[in-house]
Write a protein that holds these residues in place. Structure first.
Motif, PDB file in Angstrom:
ATOM      1  N   CYS A  62     -34.278  -9.882  75.056  1.00 61.17           N
ATOM      2  CA  CYS A  62     -34.851 -10.862  75.988  1.00 61.17           C
ATOM      3  C   CYS A  62     -34.009 -10.890  77.264  1.00 61.17           C
ATOM      4  O   CYS A  62     -32.786 -10.947  77.212  1.00 61.17           O
ATOM      5  N   CYS A 111     -31.090 -16.885  76.368  1.00 62.78           N
ATOM      6  CA  CYS A 111     -31.803 -16.638  75.102  1.00 62.78           C
ATOM      7  C   CYS A 111     -31.284 -15.372  74.416  1.00 62.78           C
ATOM      8  O   CYS A 111     -30.759 -15.417  73.321  1.00 62.78           O
ATOM      9  N   CYS A 164     -40.866 -12.370  75.180  1.00 61.98           N
ATOM     10  CA  CYS A 164     -40.031 -13.000  74.158  1.00 61.98           C
ATOM     11  C   CYS A 164     -40.790 -14.130  73.445  1.00 61.98           C
ATOM     12  O   CYS A 164     -41.374 -14.994  74.091  1.00 61.98           O
ATOM     13  N   CYS A 173     -38.858 -17.706  74.297  1.00 61.12           N
ATOM     14  CA  CYS A 173     -38.793 -18.356  75.614  1.00 61.12           C
ATOM     15  C   CYS A 173     -39.806 -17.810  76.610  1.00 61.12           C
ATOM     16  O   CYS A 173     -39.899 -18.321  77.728  1.00 61.12           O
TER      17      CYS A 173
HETATM   18 ZN    ZN Z   1     -36.088 -15.218  75.162  1.00 59.36          ZN
END
Ligand code: ZN
Ligand code: ADP
Length: 214
Positions: free
Chosen positions: A130, A135, A152, A155
């Motif tokens: 990501c 994240c 992702c 997120c």
């Molecule tokens: Zn992410």
């Protein structure tokens, strides 16, 4: 838990560290993540580290030791830590030993994630990360794809292939590992600290670690 995670690039240090943090609230300290964050933010550290990283070489010990000397003093380390990607050379291991002695901390062990080379190569070329620095979730286009390709799950940011995941850089990273980091297995074995784990699935690895340090 207070563990060092040793293993070649692609052995699963990051994935296993993330799973272990969920078990007892230990914090994952990934020198690779810290360095990539610095590169992204364009800090002095990032500017200095970038060339080494993209070619698959190690950044100089001194830079890493400055980072880790400070990082280990932070409050969140009190609940335990999983060192993911550090130490990576004998001088780093010696320096870590001194830092821990000063702090009065003993390790539960150094885990060697022993994964066959063909598995490693396959994982590294199919890995996606990501792009959101907060994240950094890890995916694999074959074995653990995100629900939507390139996005992702956690997120919604794009998932990307790291700059050091070209075939050339991967070959160089494995060479660097064999020359500079693999000797740490014998180093920690000599100290009676080594936990050797052969499993390839991350669930099995986590179980093996838990039963070894019980
Ligand atoms: Zn992410
Ligand atoms: P991997 O284990 O998948 O190769 P990392 O994310 O741990 O990748 O590290 C990426 C790069 O960051 C390394 O190739 C190296 O250039 C640099 N790096 C990370 N940790 C260290 C360290 N302890 N010492 C020197 N260089 C490091």
């Amino acid at each position: 838990m207070r563990l060092i995670l040793l293993g070649a690039p692609g052995a699963g240090k990051g994935t296993v560290a993330k799973m272990l943090t969920a078990i007892d609230g230990s914090v994952q300290i990934s020198t690779g993540d810290i360095l990539r964050g610095a590169v992204r933010d364009g800090t002095d550290l990032g500017k200095e580290a970038k060339g080494y990283m993209n070619s698959g070489a190690l950044v100089p010990d001194e830079l890493i030791l400055n980072i880790m000397g400070e990082r280990l003093l932070e409050d969140d380390c009190k609940s335990g830590f999983l060192l993911d990607g550090f130490p990576r050379t004998i001088p780093q291991a010696d320096a870590l030993g001194e830092m821990l002695t000063k702090l009065g901390i003993t390790l539960d062990g150094a885990v060697n994630l022993d994964v066959p080379r063909d598995v490693i190569l396959d994982r590294l070329t199919t890995r996606r990360t990501c792009s959101n620095s907060e994240c950094q979730a890890i995916y694999n286009v074959k074995s653990m794809p995100s629900k939507v390709d390139g996005v992702c799950d956690k997120c919604g940011s794009p998932t990307i292939q790291r700059d050091d995941e070209t075939e050339e850089a991967i070959t160089k990273r494995l060479e660097t590992f064999n020359e500079q980091t693999a000797p740490l297995v014998g180093y920690y074995e000599g100290k009676g600290n080594l936990i050797n784990v052969n499993a390839t699935s991350s669930d099995a690895v986590v179980e093996a670690i838990q039963s070894a340090i019980k």
